[in-house]
Write a protein that holds these residues in place. Structure first.
Motif, PDB file in Angstrom:
ATOM      1  N   TYR A  88       1.024  -1.049  -0.112  1.00  0.00           N
ATOM      2  CA  TYR A  88      -0.023  -0.271   0.174  1.00  0.00           C
ATOM      3  C   TYR A  88       0.582   1.686   0.191  1.00  0.00           C
ATOM      4  O   TYR A  88       0.189   2.420   0.182  1.00  0.00           O
ATOM      5  N   ALA A 109      -0.077   4.050  -2.287  1.00  0.00           N
ATOM      6  CA  ALA A 109      -1.798   3.636  -2.597  1.00  0.00           C
ATOM      7  C   ALA A 109      -2.151   4.833  -3.569  1.00  0.00           C
ATOM      8  O   ALA A 109      -3.443   5.512  -3.948  1.00  0.00           O
ATOM      9  N   SER A 135     -13.096  -5.099  -5.719  1.00  0.00           N
ATOM     10  CA  SER A 135     -12.949  -5.546  -3.878  1.00  0.00           C
ATOM     11  C   SER A 135     -13.326  -7.619  -4.241  1.00  0.00           C
ATOM     12  O   SER A 135     -12.020  -8.167  -3.303  1.00  0.00           O
ATOM     13  N   ALA A 152      -4.805  -2.784  -4.517  1.00  0.00           N
ATOM     14  CA  ALA A 152      -5.366  -1.258  -4.381  1.00  0.00           C
ATOM     15  C   ALA A 152      -5.163  -1.020  -5.933  1.00  0.00           C
ATOM     16  O   ALA A 152      -6.452  -0.209  -6.855  1.00  0.00           O
ATOM     17  N   SER A 178      -8.574  -0.701  -8.763  1.00  0.00           N
ATOM     18  CA  SER A 178      -8.417   0.421  -9.227  1.00  0.00           C
ATOM     19  C   SER A 178      -8.528   0.308 -10.878  1.00  0.00           C
ATOM     20  O   SER A 178      -9.141   1.149 -11.844  1.00  0.00           O
ATOM     21  N   SER A 233      -0.846  -5.439  -6.006  1.00  0.00           N
ATOM     22  CA  SER A 233      -0.800  -4.191  -5.053  1.00  0.00           C
ATOM     23  C   SER A 233      -2.365  -4.536  -4.856  1.00  0.00           C
ATOM     24  O   SER A 233      -3.195  -4.099  -6.229  1.00  0.00           O
ATOM     25  N   GLY A 292      -4.651   6.869  -6.056  1.00  0.00           N
ATOM     26  CA  GLY A 292      -5.907   7.585  -5.789  1.00  0.00           C
ATOM     27  C   GLY A 292      -6.018   8.534  -6.638  1.00  0.00           C
ATOM     28  O   GLY A 292      -7.023   9.357  -7.064  1.00  0.00           O
TER      29      GLY A 292
END
Length: 219
Positions: free
Chosen positions: A133, A136, A180, A200, A204, A198, A140
């Motif tokens: 993370y 991350a 998820s 995330a 994404s 990753s 974002g």
């Protein structure tokens, strides 16, 4: 037993609501616990009044609006509930339609979101596995860019900003849920998938794909 007798026995008026009839019945039963004959009469009177109201309702006759039925759910008043009234009104007045994009729109949006997905993939493969993370904030930033791009493409198709925002948020949530679920199944932080380690980045990628679809086909 007549209706008049039932009303008199329970001590309620002809237009009494369900709650009033129920309270009257419970009150009498509570004071006559040892009088089984009286309790039986009260129960019979209660059943008669309830069945009469139900019969009137089925026949289309107007009955008291205070009477509640098991198959009728109460309607919350304005501003009551988890969703604000302004949002309920906005959602209600913003029907969503599906349209076929032009070749130019398809090429442009595929290029933009494809580039964002490639950046996300590169970022996801370059993160150290010991700190999945650590970067991350980069996904974002990419997601924020895709959110803005979605709003831009939708408003360019004459979709109002409020409606475009709601649709975009819906796409983001849908992508996050699916992403998820897939990430929980793959667990790329334990066993990398296609060099991705990753979580995330995996989520994404699905969000970006959902943003691409909703901004391309919905209006």
């Amino acid at each position: 037993m007549s209706v008049e007798s039932a009303l008199k026995l329970l001590g309620v008026s002809d237009g009494a609501s369900f709650d009033e009839i129920l309270r009257a019945k419970n009150s009498i039963v509570a004071t006559c616990k040892d009088d089984q004959e009286t309790i039986a009469q009260v129960e019979a009177a209660y059943d008669m009044l309830l069945m009469r109201s139900l019969t009137q309702r089925r026949a289309g006759k107007v009955v008291s609006s205070n009477i509640r039925y098991a198959d009728v759910k109460p309607v919350s008043g304005p501003g009551i509930g988890p969703v604000p009234q302004w949002m309920q009104t906005t959602i209600k007045n913003t029907p969503v339609s599906v349209e076929t994009p032009s070749t130019g729109e398809l090429g442009l949006q595929a290029g933009v979101y494809g580039a964002l997905m490639v950046l996300t993939y590169v970022n996801g493969t370059s993160m150290p596995s010991v700190a999945p993370y650590a970067g991350a904030d980069v996904p974002g930033l990419i997601l924020a860019t895709s959110f803005g791009a979605s709003l831009y493409f939708m408003t360019k198709k004459n979709v109002k900003l409020g409606k475009a925002t709601i649709i975009t948020i819906g796409g983001l949530v849908a992508g996050a849920v699916v992403g998820s679920a897939v990430e929980n199944w793959l667990q790329v932080d334990i066993v990398p998938f296609l060099s991705l380690h990753s979580p995330a980045a995996v989520v994404s990628e699905f969000i970006l794909f959902s943003q691409f679809l909703i901004s391309l086909y919905l209006r």
